[in-house]
Design an enzyme around this catalytic site. Structure first.
Site, short mmCIF file in Angstrom:
data_model
loop_
_atom_site.label_atom_id
_atom_site.label_comp_id
_atom_site.label_asym_id
_atom_site.label_seq_id
_atom_site.Cartn_x
_atom_site.Cartn_y
_atom_site.Cartn_z
N ARG A 162 44.02 76.60 29.34
CA ARG A 162 43.88 78.05 29.55
C ARG A 162 45.25 78.72 29.63
NH1 ARG A 162 43.94 81.00 34.03
NH2 ARG A 162 44.10 79.17 35.35
N GLU B 56 36.10 63.89 41.99
CA GLU B 56 35.54 64.13 40.67
C GLU B 56 34.74 62.92 40.18
OE1 GLU B 56 35.61 66.90 39.13
OE2 GLU B 56 37.18 68.02 40.18
#
Ligand code: PCA
Length: 201
Positions: free
Chosen positions: A86, A76
């Site tokens: 979520r 990343e």
């Protein structure tokens, strides 16, 4: 120990998490590396990471987590100061639209040579690509928190985050090999290679 590798506990009803399985496997094959499992809980993950850094005093920290939808290993590039969960974490918490660190910068960049690492992983025959989003769940929280810890408490420490795919998509041995290559690359390359790894999606 000079290197701290972390992986996550299973979450979202899964029995295992390949990030922890691969991180512990990679560490077992190296003399310079210790592996620590982080809880998949917003309240507990960063305190556990901080305790591990305090205990082992590494010069390099590579945190890893599962990105279930991906088919390759993805170092990343950027962590953002935002949590937007979520699904609930393993403690039942589901924070929405809160910062990782109140008043912290909007984002941190990795200090790992992610492009050189991706090139080396691909050379070893394992699929890999630089990612420009670590999501908005516990992985991004830990990545952001790691970079904030480095900025505020552990200057000189290098660190970053790698997402890994499901074991059914990429065998654990290959994931572990990729993590070892990320570590080796970070220990030997101080400035990343200037090749494009950009994305339009
Ligand atoms: N993956 C999740 C959290 C723990 C993990 O392994 C994520 O990508 O945020």
């Amino acid at each position: 120990m000079t290197v701290l590798l972390t992986g996550f506990a299973p979450f979202d009803g899964a029995a295992t998490n390949p990030s922890w399985q691969a991180a512990s496997r990679a560490a077992a094959q190296r003399r310079d590396t210790v592996a620590v499992e982080l809880p998949c809980e917003f309240a507990a993950a960063l305190p556990a990471l901080r305790a591990a850094i305090g205990e082992h005093r590494p010069e390099l920290v590579v945190c890893t987590g599962l990105a279930g939808g991906r088919d390759h290993v993805s170092p990343e590039r950027v962590a953002i100061n935002l949590i937007d969960a979520r699904i609930p974490d393993n403690a039942g918490a589901q924070p929405i639209d809160v910062p990782v660190v109140s008043g912290g910068p909007s984002a941190y960049f990795t200090t790992l040579p992610v492009k050189a690492a991706v090139a080396a992983i691909q050379e070893a025959g394992v699929p890999a690509a630089v990612s420009y989003t670590a999501g908005t769940y516990v992985c991004n929280q830990v990545f952001y928190g790691l970079m904030h810890l480095i900025a505020t408490e552990f200057p000189g420490l290098r660190g970053g985050f790698v997402h890994v795919p499901e074991e059914a998509v990429l065998p654990l041995d290959e994931i572990a090999r990729a993590l070892a290559i990320v570590v080796d690359t970070a220990l030997t390359v101080s400035e990343d290679v200037a090749v494009s790894a950009g994305t339009l999606d």
